[in-house]
Design an enzyme around this catalytic site. Structure first.
Site, PDB file in Angstrom:
ATOM      1  N   SER A 143      54.401  42.318  -8.612  1.00 37.02           N
ATOM      2  CA  SER A 143      54.357  40.990  -7.995  1.00 37.02           C
ATOM      3  C   SER A 143      52.940  40.473  -8.205  1.00 37.02           C
ATOM      4  CB  SER A 143      54.635  41.121  -6.494  1.00 37.02           C
ATOM      5  OG  SER A 143      54.251  39.950  -5.799  1.00 37.02           O
ATOM      6  N   TYR A 156      53.533  45.415   1.701  1.00 34.96           N
ATOM      7  CA  TYR A 156      54.086  44.846   0.463  1.00 34.96           C
ATOM      8  C   TYR A 156      53.001  44.815  -0.608  1.00 34.96           C
ATOM      9  CZ  TYR A 156      56.849  41.806  -2.578  1.00 34.96           C
ATOM     10  OH  TYR A 156      57.556  41.304  -3.640  1.00 34.96           O
TER      11      TYR A 156
HETATM   12  P1  NAD Z   1      66.744  40.275  -3.752  1.00 33.84           P
HETATM   13  O1  NAD Z   1      66.641  40.580  -2.306  1.00 33.84           O
HETATM   14  O2  NAD Z   1      67.529  39.109  -4.207  1.00 33.84           O
HETATM   15  O3  NAD Z   1      67.233  41.563  -4.550  1.00 33.84           O
HETATM   16  C1  NAD Z   1      66.784  42.858  -4.241  1.00 33.84           C
HETATM   17  C2  NAD Z   1      67.906  43.837  -4.521  1.00 33.84           C
HETATM   18  O4  NAD Z   1      67.400  45.160  -4.287  1.00 33.84           O
HETATM   19  C3  NAD Z   1      69.109  43.661  -3.578  1.00 33.84           C
HETATM   20  O5  NAD Z   1      70.317  43.658  -4.323  1.00 33.84           O
HETATM   21  C4  NAD Z   1      69.030  44.866  -2.667  1.00 33.84           C
HETATM   22  O6  NAD Z   1      70.301  45.298  -2.187  1.00 33.84           O
HETATM   23  C5  NAD Z   1      68.392  45.880  -3.580  1.00 33.84           C
HETATM   24  N1  NAD Z   1      67.772  46.994  -2.844  1.00 33.84           N
HETATM   25  C6  NAD Z   1      67.065  46.935  -1.684  1.00 33.84           C
HETATM   26  N2  NAD Z   1      66.707  48.152  -1.309  1.00 33.84           N
HETATM   27  C7  NAD Z   1      67.180  49.015  -2.241  1.00 33.84           C
HETATM   28  C8  NAD Z   1      67.127  50.417  -2.393  1.00 33.84           C
HETATM   29  N3  NAD Z   1      66.524  51.203  -1.492  1.00 33.84           N
HETATM   30  N4  NAD Z   1      67.715  50.983  -3.480  1.00 33.84           N
HETATM   31  C9  NAD Z   1      68.350  50.188  -4.392  1.00 33.84           C
HETATM   32  N5  NAD Z   1      68.453  48.861  -4.283  1.00 33.84           N
HETATM   33  C10 NAD Z   1      67.863  48.273  -3.223  1.00 33.84           C
HETATM   34  O7  NAD Z   1      65.221  40.121  -4.213  1.00 33.84           O
HETATM   35  P2  NAD Z   1      64.543  39.619  -5.579  1.00 33.84           P
HETATM   36  O8  NAD Z   1      63.754  38.446  -5.232  1.00 33.84           O
HETATM   37  O9  NAD Z   1      65.506  39.605  -6.692  1.00 33.84           O
HETATM   38  O10 NAD Z   1      63.502  40.826  -5.762  1.00 33.84           O
HETATM   39  C11 NAD Z   1      63.600  41.784  -6.798  1.00 33.84           C
HETATM   40  C12 NAD Z   1      62.228  42.409  -6.973  1.00 33.84           C
HETATM   41  O11 NAD Z   1      61.287  41.372  -7.314  1.00 33.84           O
HETATM   42  C13 NAD Z   1      61.667  43.086  -5.737  1.00 33.84           C
HETATM   43  O12 NAD Z   1      60.977  44.268  -6.126  1.00 33.84           O
HETATM   44  C14 NAD Z   1      60.680  42.061  -5.194  1.00 33.84           C
HETATM   45  O13 NAD Z   1      59.666  42.656  -4.428  1.00 33.84           O
HETATM   46  C15 NAD Z   1      60.166  41.478  -6.482  1.00 33.84           C
HETATM   47  N6  NAD Z   1      59.542  40.166  -6.367  1.00 33.84           N
HETATM   48  C16 NAD Z   1      60.257  39.101  -5.912  1.00 33.84           C
HETATM   49  C17 NAD Z   1      59.637  37.853  -5.835  1.00 33.84           C
HETATM   50  C18 NAD Z   1      60.348  36.629  -5.322  1.00 33.84           C
HETATM   51  O14 NAD Z   1      59.664  35.622  -5.041  1.00 33.84           O
HETATM   52  N7  NAD Z   1      61.662  36.640  -5.200  1.00 33.84           N
HETATM   53  C19 NAD Z   1      58.280  37.717  -6.218  1.00 33.84           C
HETATM   54  C20 NAD Z   1      57.605  38.835  -6.687  1.00 33.84           C
HETATM   55  C21 NAD Z   1      58.244  40.063  -6.775  1.00 33.84           C
END
Ligand code: NAD
Length: 251
Positions: A143, A156
């Site tokens: 991130s 985080y």
């Molecule tokens: P999201 O919540 O839409 O998807 C996350 C997925 O991970 C979900 O399907 C959830 O069920 C799954 N998950 C959670 N815990 C888990 C576990 N213990 N084992 C397996 N699966 C698990 O979120 P997203 O925005 O798609 O985020 C995906 C990644 O991107 C994450 O690592 C998040 O930190 C990172 N991220 C997101 C953003 C943003 O703005 N959305 C920005 C930077 C980084």
């Protein structure tokens, strides 16, 4: 869409049931890969597989909590049993409970065990398979919070800084073995993770105004970067945390 040439290849995506993971699983499948969709949410993980199948792609769902080493090993074994190899792994599952006090022991432990230990457990098992095969590509989701400080989210932020460090470690460790290890560092991306934030129009406006491009990113924009990093087009790229943030960290 650029075709990154994954025909006949095998990819796995953790957190593949939602947001960035789902978009990337679909993009891998569109590019010809067979895809393992790993998640803890069986309903959404199954839906991603159905979406891939509806477009003529090949995928299967594996229930896998990435913070549990036994479940990670089982998920990798299922992938090899089903598809025979592993070319590209996207370690993306993560949690970000924006409203929680991350100095609380259980909140800290959950963030670190899923966001950081989960990436380590996956990377360790994937590398073992790729070493036997003679190569592969791993991309971890960090991130912009893995590159710059965040006053409100110690866990985080620490977990994502850890992912960047682990990525650089993996790149060095396996550079001579044909395994490339990179990270994506998204800014604010519109997914179910950020939906609660942008439900408030004032907050949405604030988020947009904090990004030089004046908008949030889409999950597809991250997926395209993951496919490029995983493809032969990035054959000399390893240990790189690729920022996808509309300029947010350029200021
Ligand atoms: P999201 O919540 O839409 O998807 C996350 C997925 O991970 C979900 O399907 C959830 O069920 C799954 N998950 C959670 N815990 C888990 C576990 N213990 N084992 C397996 N699966 C698990 O979120 P997203 O925005 O798609 O985020 C995906 C990644 O991107 C994450 O690592 C998040 O930190 C990172 N991220 C997101 C953003 C943003 O703005 N959305 C920005 C930077 C980084």
């Amino acid at each position: 869409m650029i075709d990154y040439g994954f025909q006949g290849k095998v990819a796995l995506v953790t957190g593949g049931g939602s947001g960035i993971g789902r978009a990337t699983a679909l993009a891998f499948a569109r590019s010809g890969a067979s895809v393992t969709v790993a998640d803890v949410d069986d309903k959404s993980g199954g839906e991603t597989v159905e979406l891939i199948a509806a477009h003529g792609g090949r995928a299967f769902y594996s229930h896998c909590d990435v913070s549990d080493g036994a479940q990670v090993r089982a998920m990798i074994r299922q992938t090899i049993d089903r598809f025979g190899r592993l070319d590209a792994a996207f370690n993306n599952a993560g949690v970000n409970d924006i409203s929680a006090d991350e100095y609380r022991d259980e909140v800290w432990a959950r963030a670190l065990s899923i966001n950081l230990t989960g990436v380590m457990l996956c990377m360790r098992e994937e590398a073992e398979v790729m070493l036997k095969q003679g190569g592969g590509a791993i991309v971890n989701t960090a991130s912009i919070n893995g590159l710059v400080g965040n006053p409100g989210q110690p866990a985080y932020s620490a977990s994502k800084h850890g992912v960047v460090g682990l990525t650089r470690h993996g790149a060095l460790r396996w550079a001579q073995a044909g395994i490339r290890v990179n990270a994506v560092c998204p800014g604010v991306i519109q997914t179910p993770m950020t939906d609660p934030l942008v439900a408030d129009p004032q907050m949405k406006q604030l988020i947009d105004s904090m990004t030089p491009m004046g908008r949030m990113g889409s999950a597809d924009e991250v997926a395209q970067a993951v496919l490029w990093l995983s493809s032969d087009a990035a054959s000399f790229v390893t240990g790189h945390p690729l920022v996808i943030d509309g300029g947010a960290t350029a200021v």
